[in-house]
Design a protein around this motif. Structure first.
Motif, PDB file in Angstrom:
ATOM      1  N   VAL A 109       9.363   9.203  22.597  1.00 31.02           N
ATOM      2  CA  VAL A 109      10.722   8.931  23.074  1.00 31.02           C
ATOM      3  C   VAL A 109      11.190  10.031  24.020  1.00 31.02           C
ATOM      4  O   VAL A 109      11.759   9.761  25.084  1.00 31.02           O
ATOM      5  N   ARG A 110      10.934  11.282  23.664  1.00 28.55           N
ATOM      6  CA  ARG A 110      11.372  12.383  24.539  1.00 28.55           C
ATOM      7  C   ARG A 110      10.598  12.392  25.857  1.00 28.55           C
ATOM      8  O   ARG A 110      11.174  12.696  26.906  1.00 28.55           O
TER       9      ARG A 110
ATOM     10  N   GLU B 130       9.459   9.725  27.404  1.00 28.29           N
ATOM     11  CA  GLU B 130      10.042   8.649  28.207  1.00 28.29           C
ATOM     12  C   GLU B 130      11.418   9.033  28.743  1.00 28.29           C
ATOM     13  O   GLU B 130      11.787   8.664  29.857  1.00 28.29           O
ATOM     14  N   SER B 131      12.173   9.789  27.953  1.00 27.15           N
ATOM     15  CA  SER B 131      13.493  10.229  28.400  1.00 27.15           C
ATOM     16  C   SER B 131      13.407  11.060  29.671  1.00 27.15           C
ATOM     17  O   SER B 131      14.340  11.057  30.495  1.00 27.15           O
ATOM     18  N   ARG B 132      12.301  11.790  29.843  1.00 24.35           N
ATOM     19  CA  ARG B 132      12.124  12.612  31.040  1.00 24.35           C
ATOM     20  C   ARG B 132      11.635  11.804  32.227  1.00 24.35           C
ATOM     21  O   ARG B 132      12.073  12.020  33.360  1.00 24.35           O
TER      22      ARG B 132
ATOM     23  N   GLN C 119      19.407   2.692  28.620  1.00 25.26           N
ATOM     24  CA  GLN C 119      18.209   2.977  27.834  1.00 25.26           C
ATOM     25  C   GLN C 119      17.999   4.480  27.677  1.00 25.26           C
ATOM     26  O   GLN C 119      17.583   4.947  26.611  1.00 25.26           O
ATOM     27  N   TRP C 120      18.283   5.244  28.722  1.00 20.84           N
ATOM     28  CA  TRP C 120      18.082   6.690  28.650  1.00 20.84           C
ATOM     29  C   TRP C 120      18.982   7.309  27.580  1.00 20.84           C
ATOM     30  O   TRP C 120      18.547   8.182  26.831  1.00 20.84           O
TER      31      TRP C 120
ATOM     32  N   ARG D 223      14.916   1.628  22.558  1.00 18.75           N
ATOM     33  CA  ARG D 223      15.260   1.701  23.976  1.00 18.75           C
ATOM     34  C   ARG D 223      16.452   0.808  24.313  1.00 18.75           C
ATOM     35  O   ARG D 223      17.314   1.164  25.121  1.00 18.75           O
TER      36      ARG D 223
ATOM     37  N   LEU E 174      17.698   6.345  24.077  1.00 20.72           N
ATOM     38  CA  LEU E 174      16.524   7.132  23.695  1.00 20.72           C
ATOM     39  C   LEU E 174      16.913   8.550  23.286  1.00 20.72           C
ATOM     40  O   LEU E 174      16.455   9.070  22.253  1.00 20.72           O
ATOM     41  N   ARG E 175      17.764   9.185  24.094  1.00 16.48           N
ATOM     42  CA  ARG E 175      18.150  10.572  23.811  1.00 16.48           C
ATOM     43  C   ARG E 175      18.903  10.664  22.481  1.00 16.48           C
ATOM     44  O   ARG E 175      18.628  11.551  21.650  1.00 16.48           O
TER      45      ARG E 175
END
Length: 245
Positions: free
Chosen positions: A216-217, A219-221, A196-197, A10, A200-201
Motif C-alpha cells: 500500500v505504501r 502504491e501511495s508513492r 484512492q491516494w 483503494r 491508501l494513506r
C-alpha cells in the motif's frame, strides 16, 4: 470467492468505481429516458450507485452482481438508505445471466468479465430484451501512448485499446448502434484517482502491522506520479449506450 483486498482498500470511499462522477452518471440516466418500472441488470456493479440512484430518480428495478462481498454489502446498505427496489448478489458476474430478459443491461469499467469488450457485450446481450439498452464503460486512448511503459501503467498492452473513433467502429462492427455517451474528463479522472491516494494513506496509517502495508505504501508513492504523467494525458474513459441493430 472475492476480489483482492488491495482493491477494496483503494476504493473504500468510492461510491462510483470509475472516473465518472455523480453529475455525469445522472446526466446519462436522464439522457436515456428510462421510465418507471424499467428492469435492469448491472454486472460488476461495485457498490451499486448507478442502480440505486437510477432506481431513486427513474423508478428502475433490478439486480446488481459483483465479486466483492465488501462492495455488495455497501450496495445493499445504499439501497436501504435510498429506499429503492433493487437487490444485490455476491457472485461471479462473468457467469450471470438473468432468468428473464431485462430492459437495460450494464457493465461499467469491467469488460474483463467477458474476456474483453466483445465477450462482455455477448454476455450482456443474453440478458437483454430486443430493443433494450446496453451500457458499457470502456477506456480508450486520448492520444497514442509513446511506449509500452504508459500502457503498463494501466495494466494493459498498448494495442489493447484504440482511440475513441476506433472504439465506436468496434461497436458498429459488432452490430450495435451507439445511441448515447458520457465521457470522463480530467477533473472526473482526478477525483477518481486522487481519492484512492487518500484511502491508501489513511488505511496504511491506521493498520501499521498489516502484511499489506508495504504494498500500500509503495502504491501511495507511485500512483500520483503515474496519474499525472500518463493517465490524465493519455487515457480516456466513457459510458456508452448501445442498441442492437
Amino acid at each position: 470467492m472475492d476480489i483482492p483486498r488491495i482493491h477494496t482498500i483503494r476504493e473504500s470511499s468510492h461510491r462510483i468505481h470509475n472516473p465518472i462522477d455523480a453529475t455525469k452518471l445522472a446526466t446519462l440516466g436522464r439522457a436515456l429516458g428510462i421510465g418507471p418500472g424499467a428492469t435492469a441488470l448491472d454486472l460488476a456493479c461495485g457498490t451499486g450507485e448507478m442502480l440505486c440512484t437510477w432506481a431513486r430518480d427513474h423508478g428502475v428495478i433490478g439486480t446488481g452482481v459483483d465479486l466483492s462481498s465488501v462492495f455488495i454489502e455497501r450496495a445493499r446498505a445504499r439501497a436501504t438508505e435510498l429506499g429503492v427496489a433493487v437487490t444485490f448478489q455476491h457472485g461471479d458476474a462473468s457467469q450471470y445471466v438473468a432468468r428473464e430478459r431485462v430492459d437495460l443491461v450494464s457493465c461499467l469499467g469491467a469488460t474483463w468479465i467477458g474476456g474483453g469488450l466483445e465477450g462482455t457485450i455477448a454476455l450482456l446481450d443474453r440478458s437483454l430484451k430486443p430493443g433494450g439498452l446496453m451500457v458499457i464503460g470502456e477506456p480508450y486512448w486520448l492520444s497514442d501512448p509513446p511506449d509500452e511503459a504508459v500502457a503498463a501503467c494501466h495494466l494493459t498492452r498498448k494495442d489493447e485499446f484504440g482511440s475513441l473513433p476506433d472504439l465506436v467502429d468496434r461497436y458498429d462492427e459488432l452490430g450495435y448502434d451507439l445511441v448515447e455517451m458520457v465521457l470522463a474528463d480530467k477533473d472526473s479522472w482526478d477525483r477518481y484517482a486522487a481519492a484512492q491516494w487518500l484511502n491508501l494513506r489513511r488505511w496504511a496509517d491506521a493498520n501499521p502491522e498489516d502484511d499489506l502495508v508495504p504494498q500500500v505504501r509503495a502504491e501511495s508513492r507511485t500512483a500520483p506520479r503515474d496519474h499525472v504523467r500518463y493517465q490524465r494525458e493519455y487515457l480516456g474513459w466513457g459510458a456508452f449506450a448501445l442498441m442492437r441493430r
